[in-house]
Design a protein around this motif. Structure first.
Motif, PDB file in Angstrom:
ATOM      1  N   LEU A 293      -1.940   2.804  -2.203  1.00 53.11           N
ATOM      2  CA  LEU A 293      -3.263   2.179  -2.222  1.00 53.11           C
ATOM      3  C   LEU A 293      -4.039   2.505  -0.948  1.00 53.11           C
ATOM      4  O   LEU A 293      -3.471   2.526   0.148  1.00 53.11           O
ATOM      5  N   LYS A 294      -5.345   2.741  -1.106  1.00 51.11           N
ATOM      6  CA  LYS A 294      -6.212   2.879   0.048  1.00 51.11           C
ATOM      7  C   LYS A 294      -6.619   1.489   0.542  1.00 51.11           C
ATOM      8  O   LYS A 294      -6.355   0.489  -0.122  1.00 51.11           O
TER       9      LYS A 294
ATOM     10  N   ARG B 175       0.819  -1.212   0.000  1.00 57.32           N
ATOM     11  CA  ARG B 175       0.000   0.000   0.000  1.00 57.32           C
ATOM     12  C   ARG B 175       0.849   1.257   0.000  1.00 57.32           C
ATOM     13  O   ARG B 175       0.506   2.260  -0.656  1.00 57.32           O
TER      14      ARG B 175
ATOM     15  N   GLN C  48      -8.644  -0.330  -2.019  1.00 53.98           N
ATOM     16  CA  GLN C  48      -8.170  -0.211  -3.398  1.00 53.98           C
ATOM     17  C   GLN C  48      -7.316  -1.408  -3.790  1.00 53.98           C
ATOM     18  O   GLN C  48      -6.560  -1.949  -2.961  1.00 53.98           O
TER      19      GLN C  48
END
Length: 229
Positions: A220-221, A215, A224
């Protein structure tokens, strides 16, 4: 996502897939050796060495599910099935050709080690396919339910049930084909499942670490996923 990062994401996916397939194929080849492990005097595990690399496959599919999504996790599972079938074909061909008089491994020894591999691989594949599909479905069920939170929950809850399914089905099939005595079914089921649960708990920090690295690297969330199409 930029081209360089997309290429990196693809390379990492490729490596994870290779590790997954290697662990799966090896577990099918070495299953005939059994060992025991006294867990601090609490429980004596009696399990096949084939179980040692097997939990790695569930850790990898959970990681792929988390980062790359359900579709990519399922693709790795299917690739593992093809790899197992192909390895079975190679072993069958190797068993058919006669050993030379000076061969360190003669036909009898080769067949003793690998002679029942076909049954073992088929049993393992059936159990594995069912367990992995259960694991992936449950993982994404919990991920959606918790909106991407509580990684430990979906990792462990999906793995616990899928590992029980895997252990139960493979032992049922091996006992049905007289590869293992029915008297050993209960103790091997308990030992195998408890061992896999213990490993699942121990690998949770490694999953957290890997997910954190992914992440951070790819921005990245929590919900996501990476796209490498």
């Amino acid at each position: 996502m930029k081209g360089s990062k997309k290429l990196l994401a693809y390379k990492v996916y490729f490596i994870l897939g290779a590790l997954f397939i290697s662990a799966l194929v090896v577990s099918n080849l070495i299953f005939k050796k059994f060992f025991y492990w006294d867990f601090f005097g609490i429980h004596r595990f009696e399990i096949s060495v084939g179980i040692l690399p097997y939990p790695i496959t569930f850790l990898i599919t959970d990681l792929i599910s988390e980062i790359y999504g359900k579709k990519k996790a399922n693709q790795v599972v299917i690739a593992g099935i093809f790899a197992s079938v192909f390895s079975l074909f190679i072993i069958y061909v190797a068993a058919q050709v006669p050993a030379t008089a000076w061969s360190p491994i003669d036909d009898n020894l080769f067949n003793t080690v690998f002679g029942s591999t076909a049954i073992a691989v088929m049993a393992s594949m059936m159990a594995y396919l069912l367990a992995q599909l259960v694991d992936i479905q449950l993982y994404h069920f919990w991920k959606k339910l918790t909106q991407g939170k509580h990684l430990w929950l979906r990792n462990n809850f999906s793995t616990f049930l899928s590992q029980f399914v895997d252990t139960f089905v493979v032992l049922l099939l091996l006992c049905s084909f007289n590869e293992i005595e029915w008297d050993l079914f209960g103790v091997l089921l308990l030992s195998g499942f408890l061992f896999k649960v213990l490993i699942a708990l121990l690998d949770t920090p490694f999953l957290y670490l890997a997910v954190y690295i992914f992440r951070k690297k790819f921005n990245l969330k929590s919900t996501q996923e990476l796209s490498i199409e």
